[in-house]
Write a protein that holds these residues in place. Structure first.
Motif, short mmCIF file in Angstrom:
data_model
loop_
_atom_site.label_atom_id
_atom_site.label_comp_id
_atom_site.label_asym_id
_atom_site.label_seq_id
_atom_site.Cartn_x
_atom_site.Cartn_y
_atom_site.Cartn_z
N LEU A 103 0.73 -1.23 -0.50
CA LEU A 103 -0.02 0.07 -0.11
C LEU A 103 0.74 1.13 -0.28
O LEU A 103 1.05 2.88 -0.90
CB LEU A 103 -0.78 0.22 1.52
CG LEU A 103 -2.14 -1.21 1.14
CD1 LEU A 103 -2.85 -1.05 2.66
CD2 LEU A 103 -3.28 -1.01 0.33
N LYS A 104 1.84 1.04 0.73
CA LYS A 104 3.01 2.42 1.22
C LYS A 104 3.67 2.60 -0.84
O LYS A 104 3.96 4.11 -0.81
CB LYS A 104 3.58 2.01 1.57
CG LYS A 104 3.38 2.59 3.25
CD LYS A 104 4.97 1.68 3.85
CE LYS A 104 3.68 2.01 5.53
NZ LYS A 104 4.93 1.41 6.98
N GLN A 105 3.93 1.07 -1.51
CA GLN A 105 4.58 1.53 -2.72
C GLN A 105 4.00 2.37 -3.16
O GLN A 105 4.10 3.00 -4.46
CB GLN A 105 5.30 0.36 -3.48
CG GLN A 105 6.44 -0.04 -2.02
CD GLN A 105 6.70 -1.78 -2.29
OE1 GLN A 105 5.80 -2.22 -3.21
NE2 GLN A 105 8.19 -2.33 -2.21
N ASN A 106 2.22 1.76 -3.61
CA ASN A 106 1.24 2.05 -3.97
C ASN A 106 1.10 3.82 -4.72
O ASN A 106 0.60 4.72 -5.14
CB ASN A 106 -0.53 1.56 -4.12
CG ASN A 106 0.19 -0.27 -4.77
OD1 ASN A 106 0.97 0.27 -5.47
ND2 ASN A 106 -1.37 -0.80 -4.57
N HIS A 107 0.83 4.26 -3.08
CA HIS A 107 0.99 5.70 -3.13
C HIS A 107 2.09 6.26 -3.06
O HIS A 107 1.80 7.41 -3.84
CB HIS A 107 0.56 6.00 -0.93
CG HIS A 107 -0.77 5.34 -0.52
ND1 HIS A 107 -1.92 6.44 -0.63
CD2 HIS A 107 -1.29 4.42 0.35
CE1 HIS A 107 -2.58 5.56 -0.38
NE2 HIS A 107 -2.72 4.92 0.58
N VAL A 108 3.31 6.02 -2.82
CA VAL A 108 4.59 5.89 -3.70
C VAL A 108 4.37 6.62 -5.10
O VAL A 108 4.57 7.58 -5.93
CB VAL A 108 5.94 5.82 -3.33
CG1 VAL A 108 7.25 6.76 -4.31
CG2 VAL A 108 5.78 6.11 -1.75
N ILE A 109 3.68 5.60 -5.49
CA ILE A 109 4.22 5.00 -7.55
C ILE A 109 3.19 6.70 -7.47
O ILE A 109 2.76 7.33 -9.30
CB ILE A 109 3.51 4.09 -7.59
CG1 ILE A 109 4.86 3.33 -7.34
CG2 ILE A 109 3.34 4.29 -9.18
CD1 ILE A 109 4.46 1.84 -7.88
N GLN A 110 1.41 6.37 -6.67
CA GLN A 110 0.79 7.59 -7.50
C GLN A 110 1.19 9.13 -7.11
O GLN A 110 0.56 9.60 -8.30
CB GLN A 110 -0.65 7.14 -6.92
CG GLN A 110 -1.49 5.80 -6.08
CD GLN A 110 -2.02 5.31 -5.99
OE1 GLN A 110 -2.78 6.25 -4.90
NE2 GLN A 110 -3.53 4.38 -6.09
N GLY A 111 1.84 9.16 -5.98
CA GLY A 111 2.25 10.85 -6.11
C GLY A 111 3.54 10.42 -6.56
O GLY A 111 3.52 11.97 -7.45
N LEU A 112 3.61 10.09 -7.76
CA LEU A 112 4.79 10.15 -9.03
C LEU A 112 3.84 10.68 -10.38
O LEU A 112 4.73 11.42 -10.70
CB LEU A 112 5.72 9.17 -9.32
CG LEU A 112 7.12 8.70 -8.05
CD1 LEU A 112 7.70 8.19 -7.68
CD2 LEU A 112 7.53 10.24 -7.50
N SER A 113 2.75 9.98 -9.87
CA SER A 113 1.89 10.08 -11.53
C SER A 113 1.38 11.66 -11.62
O SER A 113 0.81 12.35 -10.73
CB SER A 113 1.08 9.17 -11.61
OG SER A 113 1.41 7.92 -11.66
#
Length: 113
Positions: A103-113
């Motif tokens: 979940l943390k990784q997904n939030h980071v990836i979504q923040g980069l988009s």
């Protein structure tokens, strides 16, 4: 014969047991509307509970994964052994930690988009 009641069923609910052309079946329109509201409230409550208790998802996913991988002859015996395994709490903690990390990784990836 009508396909659906005039008041519209909740999304994803099973078809109703309809009678004749103008007969909605065993329930009146008001009773069916009350039942629809009950189903919606129950679904919302269940989904809220599952969001608040991610361990339920981990338990079910782990159990089903093991069942499909190992394909035991007796599901009942397998389930009894699975859910009484003394190391199950440790396994569950690891699964929850892995889930949180994803979940943390997904939030980071979504923040980069």
């Amino acid at each position: 014969m009508a396909d659906k009641p005039q008041h519209g069923p909740p999304h994803g609910m099973e078809k109703y047991d309809l009678g004749g052309a103008d007969d909605l079946g065993a329930l009146s329109v008001a009773q069916q509307a009350d039942l629809n509201q009950f189903k919606i409230k129950t679904r919302i409550s269940n989904e809220s509970y599952l969001r608040d208790h991610p361990e339920v998802e981990c338990l079910i996913a782990g159990f089903l994964g093991d069942v499909l991988t190992k394909r035991p002859e007796s599901i009942r015996e397998f389930a009894a052994e699975y859910f009484t395994n003394p190391s199950l709490p440790d396994i569950l903690e690891k699964q929850l930690a892995g889930r949180q990390e994803k979940l943390k990784q997904n939030h980071v990836i979504q923040g980069l988009s």
